[in-house]
Scaffold this motif. Sequence first.
Motif, PDB file in Angstrom:
ATOM      1  N   ILE A   1      74.123  48.282  45.093  1.00 28.12           N
ATOM      2  CA  ILE A   1      74.191  47.175  46.388  1.00 28.12           C
ATOM      3  C   ILE A   1      75.050  45.925  45.478  1.00 28.12           C
ATOM      4  O   ILE A   1      74.447  45.382  44.576  1.00 28.12           O
ATOM      5  CB  ILE A   1      73.180  46.916  46.833  1.00 28.12           C
ATOM      6  CG1 ILE A   1      72.719  48.134  47.844  1.00 28.12           C
ATOM      7  CG2 ILE A   1      73.047  45.827  47.624  1.00 28.12           C
ATOM      8  CD1 ILE A   1      71.600  47.789  48.315  1.00 28.12           C
TER       9      ILE A   1
ATOM     10  N   VAL B   1      77.576  43.324  52.986  1.00 29.81           N
ATOM     11  CA  VAL B   1      76.749  43.823  51.711  1.00 29.81           C
ATOM     12  C   VAL B   1      77.482  45.455  51.293  1.00 29.81           C
ATOM     13  O   VAL B   1      77.583  46.042  52.296  1.00 29.81           O
ATOM     14  CB  VAL B   1      75.215  44.223  52.201  1.00 29.81           C
ATOM     15  CG1 VAL B   1      74.616  45.028  50.874  1.00 29.81           C
ATOM     16  CG2 VAL B   1      74.561  42.796  52.346  1.00 29.81           C
TER      17      VAL B   1
ATOM     18  N   GLY C   1      77.377  44.683  41.309  1.00 31.42           N
ATOM     19  CA  GLY C   1      76.198  45.487  41.730  1.00 31.42           C
ATOM     20  C   GLY C   1      74.730  44.899  41.405  1.00 31.42           C
ATOM     21  O   GLY C   1      74.653  44.024  40.801  1.00 31.42           O
TER      22      GLY C   1
ATOM     23  N   ASN D   1      85.915  47.039  48.811  1.00 30.48           N
ATOM     24  CA  ASN D   1      84.812  46.110  48.533  1.00 30.48           C
ATOM     25  C   ASN D   1      85.268  44.712  48.412  1.00 30.48           C
ATOM     26  O   ASN D   1      84.020  43.876  49.013  1.00 30.48           O
ATOM     27  CB  ASN D   1      84.352  46.831  47.149  1.00 30.48           C
ATOM     28  CG  ASN D   1      83.375  47.812  46.961  1.00 30.48           C
ATOM     29  OD1 ASN D   1      83.061  48.485  48.300  1.00 30.48           O
ATOM     30  ND2 ASN D   1      83.194  48.568  46.089  1.00 30.48           N
TER      31      ASN D   1
ATOM     32  N   PHE E   1      69.911  43.515  56.366  1.00 27.04           N
ATOM     33  CA  PHE E   1      71.052  42.611  56.009  1.00 27.04           C
ATOM     34  C   PHE E   1      71.568  41.823  57.028  1.00 27.04           C
ATOM     35  O   PHE E   1      71.843  40.582  57.021  1.00 27.04           O
ATOM     36  CB  PHE E   1      72.100  43.732  55.326  1.00 27.04           C
ATOM     37  CG  PHE E   1      71.667  44.180  54.018  1.00 27.04           C
ATOM     38  CD1 PHE E   1      70.632  43.749  53.235  1.00 27.04           C
ATOM     39  CD2 PHE E   1      72.331  45.565  53.873  1.00 27.04           C
ATOM     40  CE1 PHE E   1      70.272  44.472  52.003  1.00 27.04           C
ATOM     41  CE2 PHE E   1      71.596  46.171  52.628  1.00 27.04           C
ATOM     42  CZ  PHE E   1      70.667  45.802  51.793  1.00 27.04           C
TER      43      PHE E   1
ATOM     44  N   ALA F   1      78.055  48.984  48.876  1.00 22.59           N
ATOM     45  CA  ALA F   1      77.399  49.677  47.877  1.00 22.59           C
ATOM     46  C   ALA F   1      78.521  50.869  47.596  1.00 22.59           C
ATOM     47  O   ALA F   1      79.042  51.517  48.608  1.00 22.59           O
ATOM     48  CB  ALA F   1      76.112  50.270  48.432  1.00 22.59           C
TER      49      ALA F   1
ATOM     50  N   LYS G   1      63.935  51.634  46.407  1.00 23.63           N
ATOM     51  CA  LYS G   1      65.134  52.400  45.594  1.00 23.63           C
ATOM     52  C   LYS G   1      64.989  54.062  45.763  1.00 23.63           C
ATOM     53  O   LYS G   1      65.855  54.670  45.156  1.00 23.63           O
ATOM     54  CB  LYS G   1      65.589  51.841  44.090  1.00 23.63           C
ATOM     55  CG  LYS G   1      66.018  50.681  44.328  1.00 23.63           C
ATOM     56  CD  LYS G   1      66.083  49.585  42.762  1.00 23.63           C
ATOM     57  CE  LYS G   1      66.951  50.495  41.932  1.00 23.63           C
ATOM     58  NZ  LYS G   1      66.888  49.573  40.513  1.00 23.63           N
TER      59      LYS G   1
ATOM     60  N   CYS H   1      70.480  48.186  56.409  1.00 28.25           N
ATOM     61  CA  CYS H   1      71.633  47.736  57.391  1.00 28.25           C
ATOM     62  C   CYS H   1      71.241  46.744  58.331  1.00 28.25           C
ATOM     63  O   CYS H   1      71.721  45.490  58.269  1.00 28.25           O
ATOM     64  CB  CYS H   1      72.308  48.883  57.907  1.00 28.25           C
ATOM     65  SG  CYS H   1      73.912  48.361  59.005  1.00 28.25           S
TER      66      CYS H   1
ATOM     67  N   ILE I   1      79.057  51.255  52.983  1.00 27.22           N
ATOM     68  CA  ILE I   1      78.733  52.398  51.969  1.00 27.22           C
ATOM     69  C   ILE I   1      79.987  53.171  51.556  1.00 27.22           C
ATOM     70  O   ILE I   1      80.551  53.716  52.632  1.00 27.22           O
ATOM     71  CB  ILE I   1      77.674  53.238  52.344  1.00 27.22           C
ATOM     72  CG1 ILE I   1      76.214  52.395  52.562  1.00 27.22           C
ATOM     73  CG2 ILE I   1      77.501  54.114  51.196  1.00 27.22           C
ATOM     74  CD1 ILE I   1      75.147  53.224  53.419  1.00 27.22           C
TER      75      ILE I   1
ATOM     76  N   PHE J   1      76.540  46.499  56.673  1.00 25.00           N
ATOM     77  CA  PHE J   1      76.671  47.434  55.290  1.00 25.00           C
ATOM     78  C   PHE J   1      77.726  48.320  55.350  1.00 25.00           C
ATOM     79  O   PHE J   1      77.797  49.081  56.231  1.00 25.00           O
ATOM     80  CB  PHE J   1      75.204  48.005  55.575  1.00 25.00           C
ATOM     81  CG  PHE J   1      74.763  48.575  54.310  1.00 25.00           C
ATOM     82  CD1 PHE J   1      75.240  48.429  52.896  1.00 25.00           C
ATOM     83  CD2 PHE J   1      73.591  49.578  54.144  1.00 25.00           C
ATOM     84  CE1 PHE J   1      74.754  48.763  51.817  1.00 25.00           C
ATOM     85  CE2 PHE J   1      73.096  50.007  52.893  1.00 25.00           C
ATOM     86  CZ  PHE J   1      73.648  49.845  51.712  1.00 25.00           C
TER      87      PHE J   1
ATOM     88  N   LEU K   1      70.146  43.975  45.021  1.00 20.15           N
ATOM     89  CA  LEU K   1      68.854  44.161  45.813  1.00 20.15           C
ATOM     90  C   LEU K   1      67.908  43.020  45.689  1.00 20.15           C
ATOM     91  O   LEU K   1      67.389  42.751  46.728  1.00 20.15           O
ATOM     92  CB  LEU K   1      68.299  45.665  45.554  1.00 20.15           C
ATOM     93  CG  LEU K   1      67.175  46.077  46.735  1.00 20.15           C
ATOM     94  CD1 LEU K   1      67.553  45.749  48.137  1.00 20.15           C
ATOM     95  CD2 LEU K   1      66.792  47.492  46.437  1.00 20.15           C
TER      96      LEU K   1
ATOM     97  N   MET L   1      71.571  52.338  46.178  1.00 20.91           N
ATOM     98  CA  MET L   1      70.682  51.429  46.232  1.00 20.91           C
ATOM     99  C   MET L   1      70.961  50.531  44.885  1.00 20.91           C
ATOM    100  O   MET L   1      70.920  49.143  44.740  1.00 20.91           O
ATOM    101  CB  MET L   1      69.064  51.420  46.343  1.00 20.91           C
ATOM    102  CG  MET L   1      68.697  52.119  47.707  1.00 20.91           C
ATOM    103  SD  MET L   1      69.542  51.261  49.122  1.00 20.91           S
ATOM    104  CE  MET L   1      68.771  49.905  49.123  1.00 20.91           C
TER     105      MET L   1
END
Length: 438
Positions: free
Chosen positions: A113, A83, A121, A74, A240, A85, A205, A237, A250, A248, A124, A110
């Motif tokens: 994020i 971005v 976090g 991260n 963004f 998550a 979400k 994705c 995840i 993105f 969003l 979501m």
Amino acid sequence: MINNIKPKEATSIINSLTGGVVPKVGVQHITVGRSEEVDAAITTLEEVKNGHSVVKFWIGDFGSGKSFMLHLLNTVAMKQKFVVANADFTPDNRLYSNDGKSVILYSAIMDNIAIQTKPEGGALPTLLEKWIEQVISKTAEDNKISLVDIRNDQYRDLIRNSIMKTVNEITEVGGFDFGSVIVKYYDGYITNDESLRRNSLKWLKGEYKTKTEARQDLGIREIINDSNYYDMLKNFCKLFVNMGYSGFMINLDEAINLYKISTSAVREKNYEKILSIYNDCFQGKVSNLFINFAGTKEFLENERRGLFSYQALKSRLQSNKFETLEIRDYAQPVIKLYPLNHNEIFVLLKKLKLIFDFNYKAELNITDEEISFFMEEMFNKPGASEFLTPREVIRDFLNILNIIRQNPEVDKKRLFGEIEISDERPNDLVLLDNIEEL
């Protein structure tokens, strides 16, 4: 000395590790022995930034540093303007279901994020408003309208049309509903209608349970559900990237919870979904998406319950046969994380002592020799070779530092001698292992 550490990071590190969990921020300050993995991640992020998509599996025993590695990813990814998550698999969520468990996973993604300016976090709304401002600016420029005037009511339809046009250009499945809800969010944003903004976020979400409720609140006839949530992740994705982000990423941790699904047909459907995501990414059907799974060796290699029970995944995820412990291949989809060696743990404990001192504005009287003695006591205990994890070593070390901080005259050697080792593996997994052996 630990360089450039912020007080908030120091507190997060000490409090989280004392509680046995990975801190959300500041992990770069306690990274030891993972330089090759980090270099490989940077290379992969560069590929994703250039339009490729990648799936990685981070595999290791309990306490080997899987969750730590994801948090480190991260930090690295946010610096590269991704971005990111995070979500954990639990008994209540999964990749495939027909009873709402997949959309629960989507909602967790979501909710979490994050971007560099909001690393913990909840980013969003910030991202949506940033994108809407970009659309407003571009619409003003294209139509030669001043940025002040374009916020007037008479130009509201012009902005709405621009939002829908842009969303339709960048999305595929579900783009109309996705765009319509963002238009609703824009209406709430521009008029300070908090209820409309909140309902739009609720839809995006995946928190609406029924179509009726969504239609009453927003006039939208569809909702995000178990069958379309992955398409929505791909839409986000693209959104963004359209905003100027690199992609993105995840991270999905605790994949052992897929292994624990008791019904083999449901477990197989979840593995089928992993295969579908894997093929999407490596066949170029999706761009700028980086998905990481973290799980144990059992989750990967068990032939009856793990990913290797699904032949199509087994053939894709088997390790490079030329790889050894000394010669690693970090380009392959599966990266095995081995526990830190004793030298690396010693370096880590020294770093933690410095961060502890910084956090409490103290300078504890504990020497390198005493840290070494603490480690000897830990690693020489009965059961240490089988059960001892870096997590337990770190937690015990910080607990001892806390005792010394509050009781400076305490006998440190006596404290070290009172350490006990326990098996930290979850009981249900031990039980599953025993059942598999029968």
